[in-house]
Design a protein around this motif. Structure first.
Motif, PDB file in Angstrom:
ATOM      1  N   LEU A  42       0.831  -1.202   0.000  1.00  0.00           N
ATOM      2  CA  LEU A  42       0.000   0.000   0.000  1.00  0.00           C
ATOM      3  C   LEU A  42       0.869   1.257   0.000  1.00  0.00           C
ATOM      4  N   LYS A  43       2.164   1.084   0.287  1.00  0.00           N
ATOM      5  CA  LYS A  43       3.116   2.207   0.241  1.00  0.00           C
ATOM      6  C   LYS A  43       4.220   1.945  -0.782  1.00  0.00           C
ATOM      7  N   ASP A  44       3.893   1.177  -1.814  1.00  0.00           N
ATOM      8  CA  ASP A  44       4.840   0.870  -2.885  1.00  0.00           C
ATOM      9  C   ASP A  44       5.228   2.159  -3.612  1.00  0.00           C
ATOM     10  N   PRO A  45       6.438   2.236  -4.144  1.00  0.00           N
ATOM     11  CA  PRO A  45       6.825   3.429  -4.894  1.00  0.00           C
ATOM     12  C   PRO A  45       6.007   3.649  -6.183  1.00  0.00           C
ATOM     13  N   ALA A  46       5.470   2.581  -6.759  1.00  0.00           N
ATOM     14  CA  ALA A  46       4.739   2.694  -8.024  1.00  0.00           C
ATOM     15  C   ALA A  46       3.246   2.906  -7.769  1.00  0.00           C
ATOM     16  N   LEU A  47       2.719   3.993  -8.292  1.00  0.00           N
ATOM     17  CA  LEU A  47       1.305   4.324  -8.134  1.00  0.00           C
ATOM     18  C   LEU A  47       0.397   3.212  -8.637  1.00  0.00           C
ATOM     19  N   VAL A  48       0.732   2.621  -9.770  1.00  0.00           N
ATOM     20  CA  VAL A  48      -0.093   1.557 -10.345  1.00  0.00           C
ATOM     21  C   VAL A  48      -0.156   0.338  -9.426  1.00  0.00           C
ATOM     22  N   VAL A  49       0.916   0.082  -8.725  1.00  0.00           N
ATOM     23  CA  VAL A  49       0.943  -1.031  -7.768  1.00  0.00           C
ATOM     24  C   VAL A  49       0.054  -0.698  -6.574  1.00  0.00           C
ATOM     25  N   ARG A  50       0.151   0.543  -6.077  1.00  0.00           N
ATOM     26  CA  ARG A  50      -0.697   0.945  -4.943  1.00  0.00           C
ATOM     27  C   ARG A  50      -2.177   0.852  -5.312  1.00  0.00           C
ATOM     28  N   GLN A  51      -2.519   1.251  -6.530  1.00  0.00           N
ATOM     29  CA  GLN A  51      -3.910   1.156  -6.982  1.00  0.00           C
ATOM     30  C   GLN A  51      -4.381  -0.300  -6.975  1.00  0.00           C
ATOM     31  N   ALA A  52      -3.581  -1.174  -7.539  1.00  0.00           N
ATOM     32  CA  ALA A  52      -3.962  -2.590  -7.644  1.00  0.00           C
ATOM     33  C   ALA A  52      -4.065  -3.261  -6.281  1.00  0.00           C
ATOM     34  N   VAL A  53      -3.171  -2.920  -5.400  1.00  0.00           N
ATOM     35  CA  VAL A  53      -3.159  -3.595  -4.095  1.00  0.00           C
ATOM     36  C   VAL A  53      -4.379  -3.206  -3.262  1.00  0.00           C
ATOM     37  N   VAL A  54      -4.896  -2.007  -3.450  1.00  0.00           N
ATOM     38  CA  VAL A  54      -6.106  -1.603  -2.725  1.00  0.00           C
ATOM     39  C   VAL A  54      -7.248  -2.571  -3.049  1.00  0.00           C
ATOM     40  N   GLY A  55      -7.434  -2.846  -4.326  1.00  0.00           N
ATOM     41  CA  GLY A  55      -8.487  -3.773  -4.734  1.00  0.00           C
ATOM     42  C   GLY A  55      -8.259  -5.180  -4.215  1.00  0.00           C
TER      43      GLY A  55
END
Length: 194
Positions: free
Chosen positions: A105-118
């Motif tokens: 949830l605190k990954d450097p990549a925004l796209v990763v943070r978006q995916a992990v929320v789901g």
């Protein structure tokens, strides 16, 4: 072999790997495919594209093994590989694996943070609500006072949970900071009405 087919596929122009999976289904048993893909993923020289395809293939043929392998790729240097691992864990739906997603949830990549929320919303690991609220408050999810997609997804995810009074208060305090953002205003109004 599965590994040879995968390398051969990577040299072609097509990015559609569903045909490759269909070919394997017609030639090999699921355990043979799983073993070949698992072995392939253990090779350190595997490209991020091939890791992605191998993880997706493993998910199709062996959810349990795919889930185990995906966890090992959550700390990979490539955001593409981390994203593939998140997608596998979300699709495999083993709640116990959800705990491994929380740090992303605190990954450097925004796209990763978006995916992990789901994925966290689907898997609901212990501590998910507070981790999601922490993601809502995470400074890297904002730019010049505007949320960068992740906070909206966090709020959508939080709407699927039963929240405590303290959690609602924490969310209300945060969304009140952004009165110009429609979804934040809606949350504030909803929390005010309860």
């Amino acid at each position: 072999s599965v590994q040879r087919d995968l390398v051969q596929w990577s040299k072609g122009k097509s990015r559609d790997f569903s045909g490759l999976f269909s070919k394997w289904e017609s030639q090999f048993s699921a355990p043979t495919i799983s073993k070949g893909l698992s072995h392939f993923l253990e090779q350190s020289t595997t490209s991020e594209q091939l890791v992605y395809v191998a993880l997706m293939g493993l998910l199709r043929f062996d959810r349990i093994e795919a889930s185990k392998k995906a966890v090992s790729f959550l700390k990979h240097s490539s955001w593409v590989v981390r994203l593939a691992a998140i997608r596998v864990l979300k699709a495999a739906r083993f709640r116990s694996q959800g705990q491994h997603l929380i740090p992303l949830l605190k990954d450097p990549a925004l796209v990763v943070r978006q995916a992990v929320v789901g994925a966290v919303a689907v898997l609901r690991p212990p501590g998910a609500i507070n981790a999601l609220i922490g993601s809502l408050e995470y400074a890297d999810n904002y730019h010049k006072g505007r949320p960068l997609w992740v906070p909206e997804r966090v709020l959508a995810a939080l709407s699927t949970f039963q929240l405590s009074r303290d959690q609602k208060s924490r969310i209300k305090k945060w969304v009140s900071r952004y009165p110009k953002v429609a979804v934040f205003r809606q949350w504030r109004a909803a929390l005010d009405s309860r």
